[in-house]
Scaffold this motif. Sequence first.
Motif, short mmCIF file in Angstrom:
data_model
loop_
_atom_site.label_atom_id
_atom_site.label_comp_id
_atom_site.label_asym_id
_atom_site.label_seq_id
_atom_site.Cartn_x
_atom_site.Cartn_y
_atom_site.Cartn_z
N MET A 1 42.29 -84.11 11.38
CA MET A 1 42.71 -85.41 11.87
C MET A 1 42.30 -86.47 10.84
SD MET A 1 43.87 -87.02 14.85
CE MET A 1 43.45 -85.88 16.13
N PRO A 2 43.19 -87.35 10.46
CA PRO A 2 42.86 -88.40 9.49
C PRO A 2 41.81 -89.38 10.03
CG PRO A 2 45.24 -88.18 9.71
CD PRO A 2 44.61 -87.36 10.80
N ASN A 3 40.95 -89.84 9.13
CA ASN A 3 40.00 -90.91 9.44
C ASN A 3 40.59 -92.23 8.98
OD1 ASN A 3 38.09 -89.11 10.35
ND2 ASN A 3 36.66 -89.45 8.68
N ALA B 1 42.46 -90.57 14.11
CA ALA B 1 43.75 -90.78 14.79
C ALA B 1 44.85 -90.15 13.95
CB ALA B 1 44.02 -92.27 14.97
N PRO B 2 45.95 -89.77 14.59
CA PRO B 2 47.05 -89.19 13.83
C PRO B 2 47.85 -90.21 13.03
CG PRO B 2 47.61 -89.30 16.15
CD PRO B 2 46.18 -89.73 16.02
N SER B 3 47.72 -91.51 13.42
CA SER B 3 48.52 -92.51 12.72
C SER B 3 47.92 -93.90 12.87
CB SER B 3 49.95 -92.54 13.28
OG SER B 3 49.94 -93.06 14.60
N GLU B 4 48.29 -94.76 11.95
CA GLU B 4 47.92 -96.17 12.00
C GLU B 4 48.55 -96.83 13.22
OE1 GLU B 4 48.77 -100.12 9.33
OE2 GLU B 4 48.34 -98.26 8.25
N ASP B 5 49.75 -96.42 13.59
CA ASP B 5 50.42 -97.00 14.75
C ASP B 5 49.61 -96.84 16.04
OD1 ASP B 5 52.57 -97.84 13.22
OD2 ASP B 5 53.78 -96.07 13.67
N GLN C 1 43.79 -87.67 21.22
CA GLN C 1 44.23 -87.67 19.82
C GLN C 1 43.68 -88.85 19.03
OE1 GLN C 1 46.21 -88.15 22.45
NE2 GLN C 1 47.68 -89.76 22.04
N ILE C 2 43.01 -89.81 19.70
CA ILE C 2 42.38 -90.93 19.00
C ILE C 2 40.94 -91.02 19.47
CG2 ILE C 2 43.34 -92.54 20.70
CD1 ILE C 2 43.23 -94.72 18.51
#
Length: 91
Positions: free
Chosen positions: A1-3, A57-61, A38-39
């Motif tokens: 998962m991206p940081n 989180a999977p995305s900036e959105d 997921q966040i």
Amino acid sequence: MPNFVIEREIPGASKMTPQQVCEAAKSSLAVLRELGPQIQWLHSYVTDNKIYCIYWAPSEDLIREHARRAGIPADRISAVRRMMEPASAES
């Protein structure tokens, strides 16, 4: 998962009372529960007028959606591309 690192401009952030910190954390956690696993909020660093938060989180959105629902700013969101620490000098 991206940081991600989230920069939040909050004038007087370092002068928040323990009660204000508690209420802000509760609000954030309530929205995180709504958004699902997921966040995740890992931790935050408070400076004089900003708070820097570290999230998975999977995305900036999704981070922006969390900020919108929680009513907190997300002035700059940066994806972490690499970790660096003192042990990095040993590679």
